[in-house]
Design an enzyme around this catalytic site. Structure first.
Site, PDB file in Angstrom:
ATOM      1  N   ARG A  21       0.881  -1.170   0.000  1.00 53.12           N
ATOM      2  CA  ARG A  21       0.000   0.000   0.000  1.00 53.12           C
ATOM      3  C   ARG A  21       0.913   1.212   0.000  1.00 53.12           C
ATOM      4  O   ARG A  21       1.791   1.334   0.866  1.00 53.12           O
ATOM      5  CB  ARG A  21      -0.918  -0.003   1.222  1.00 53.12           C
ATOM      6  CG  ARG A  21      -1.936  -1.133   1.202  1.00 53.12           C
ATOM      7  CD  ARG A  21      -2.635  -1.287   2.553  1.00 53.12           C
ATOM      8  NE  ARG A  21      -3.507  -0.187   2.872  1.00 53.12           N
ATOM      9  CZ  ARG A  21      -4.824  -0.170   2.635  1.00 53.12           C
ATOM     10  NH1 ARG A  21      -5.406  -1.198   2.036  1.00 53.12           N
ATOM     11  NH2 ARG A  21      -5.556   0.858   2.973  1.00 53.12           N
ATOM     12  N   HIS A  48      -7.270   1.087  -6.692  1.00 52.73           N
ATOM     13  CA  HIS A  48      -7.580   0.231  -5.534  1.00 52.73           C
ATOM     14  C   HIS A  48      -8.149  -1.096  -6.062  1.00 52.73           C
ATOM     15  O   HIS A  48      -9.296  -1.438  -5.824  1.00 52.73           O
ATOM     16  CB  HIS A  48      -8.584   0.941  -4.637  1.00 52.73           C
ATOM     17  CG  HIS A  48      -8.583   0.479  -3.223  1.00 52.73           C
ATOM     18  ND1 HIS A  48      -7.868  -0.613  -2.778  1.00 52.73           N
ATOM     19  CD2 HIS A  48      -9.239   0.956  -2.120  1.00 52.73           C
ATOM     20  CE1 HIS A  48      -8.067  -0.791  -1.491  1.00 52.73           C
ATOM     21  NE2 HIS A  48      -8.895   0.159  -1.066  1.00 52.73           N
ATOM     22  N   GLN A  51      -9.783  -3.967  -3.733  1.00 54.78           N
ATOM     23  CA  GLN A  51     -11.108  -3.598  -3.244  1.00 54.78           C
ATOM     24  C   GLN A  51     -12.156  -3.768  -4.335  1.00 54.78           C
ATOM     25  O   GLN A  51     -13.244  -4.314  -4.088  1.00 54.78           O
ATOM     26  CB  GLN A  51     -11.100  -2.149  -2.758  1.00 54.78           C
ATOM     27  CG  GLN A  51     -12.443  -1.658  -2.242  1.00 54.78           C
ATOM     28  CD  GLN A  51     -12.850  -2.310  -0.945  1.00 54.78           C
ATOM     29  OE1 GLN A  51     -12.088  -2.291   0.012  1.00 54.78           O
ATOM     30  NE2 GLN A  51     -14.051  -2.873  -0.893  1.00 54.78           N
ATOM     31  N   ASP A 141     -17.703   6.793  -1.933  1.00 53.25           N
ATOM     32  CA  ASP A 141     -16.445   6.779  -1.203  1.00 53.25           C
ATOM     33  C   ASP A 141     -16.275   8.145  -0.550  1.00 53.25           C
ATOM     34  O   ASP A 141     -17.028   9.081  -0.833  1.00 53.25           O
ATOM     35  CB  ASP A 141     -15.285   6.479  -2.176  1.00 53.25           C
ATOM     36  CG  ASP A 141     -13.963   6.188  -1.475  1.00 53.25           C
ATOM     37  OD1 ASP A 141     -13.957   6.038  -0.235  1.00 53.25           O
ATOM     38  OD2 ASP A 141     -12.927   6.115  -2.165  1.00 53.25           O
ATOM     39  N   CYS A 180     -16.390   1.326   0.268  1.00 54.11           N
ATOM     40  CA  CYS A 180     -15.151   0.588   0.535  1.00 54.11           C
ATOM     41  C   CYS A 180     -14.697   0.702   1.984  1.00 54.11           C
ATOM     42  O   CYS A 180     -13.818  -0.064   2.402  1.00 54.11           O
ATOM     43  CB  CYS A 180     -14.040   1.042  -0.417  1.00 54.11           C
ATOM     44  SG  CYS A 180     -13.799   2.828  -0.450  1.00 54.11           S
ATOM     45  N   ARG A 208     -13.087  -9.091   1.243  1.00 52.50           N
ATOM     46  CA  ARG A 208     -11.694  -8.713   0.988  1.00 52.50           C
ATOM     47  C   ARG A 208     -10.767  -9.880   1.343  1.00 52.50           C
ATOM     48  O   ARG A 208      -9.800 -10.161   0.621  1.00 52.50           O
ATOM     49  CB  ARG A 208     -11.313  -7.475   1.805  1.00 52.50           C
ATOM     50  CG  ARG A 208     -11.845  -6.156   1.283  1.00 52.50           C
ATOM     51  CD  ARG A 208     -11.178  -5.732  -0.012  1.00 52.50           C
ATOM     52  NE  ARG A 208      -9.744  -5.530   0.149  1.00 52.50           N
ATOM     53  CZ  ARG A 208      -9.184  -4.393   0.531  1.00 52.50           C
ATOM     54  NH1 ARG A 208      -9.943  -3.341   0.826  1.00 52.50           N
ATOM     55  NH2 ARG A 208      -7.876  -4.286   0.631  1.00 52.50           N
TER      56      ARG A 208
END
Length: 223
Positions: A21, A48, A51, A141, A180, A208
């Site tokens: 990340r 991402h 996700q 988001d 998310c 996930r």
């Protein structure tokens, strides 16, 4: 204290895969270029993907075949939106993006989407109500993503009409709500929606784990 090439060469001698990340997407690109084992983008300012895979897997669990269905995304054209566009396009799912005009993807990026995914069915609008009509799911988001903290106050003003609330969800009466996480309750989504019966945010989060196990299994089985 090491350069990315040195770090990549050494670390990939120790492990069978690297999940990273990073604030800068280029860090992941550079790491992958110099690593001898698979490198997985866990999150960057540009994309991402893990996700998005979990999100689309969750929808497939609930509705079955995704081809021809519509996902509506309301909010900033950020890393999450970018990965959802790419995922939906590759699965034959339509995607509507409702974003203030100043925050929409540039023409060159939209052209790149269509060049990379010729079958993509993408609609961009600044009208959230129009975007969500007949959508199987409504996704949002946070309004200020990583690296944009200094813009938070301005963005709260610019996105005030892009909150996912009961009025927006009424345009897609059978649609699922997706996020998310973590969510800024009272900003991009109301408690009524995120805690409502059509919210699948917890299922997304749980998937996930399973989807990322699948990514590792796929990469490590390629020999």
């Amino acid at each position: 204290r090491e350069s990315i090439p040195d770090f990549a060469r050494v670390l990939s001698q120790y492990v069978d895969g690297i999940v990273i990340r990073a604030n800068r997407h280029q860090t992941v690109v550079d790491l992958a270029q110099h690593s001898t084992c698979p490198v997985i983008n866990g999150l960057t300012d540009f994309a991402h993907p893990c996700q998005a895979l979990a999100d689309l897997y969750t929808l497939r669990e609930l509705v079955g075949k995704l081809h021809g269905l519509t996902l509506a995304y309301i909010g900033d054209s950020n890393n999450m939106a970018r990965s959802l566009v790419e995922g939906c396009g590759r699965l034959g799912m339509k995607i509507n993006l409702a974003t203030p005009k100043a925050y929409q993807f540039s023409k060159s990026e939209i052209d790149r989407f269509h060049q990379d995914i010729p079958q993509l069915q993408l609609k961009v609008t600044d009208d959230p109500s129009a975007a969500v009509r007949n959508a199987v799911a409504v996704y949002t988001d946070v309004w200020a993503s990583m690296g944009q903290e200094s813009e938070a106050a301005i963005r709260r003003c610019d996105f005030v009409n892009y909150q996912v609330n009961s009025q927006i969800m009424a345009q897609a009466p059978n649609g699922y709500f997706m996020h998310c996480l973590p969510a800024h309750r009272g900003e991009e989504v109301t408690d009524e929606v995120i805690d409502g019966p059509n919210s699948i945010v917890v299922q997304q989060a749980g998937n996930r784990l399973h989807v990322q196990k699948g990514i590792l299994a796929w990469l490590l089985s390629r020999g």
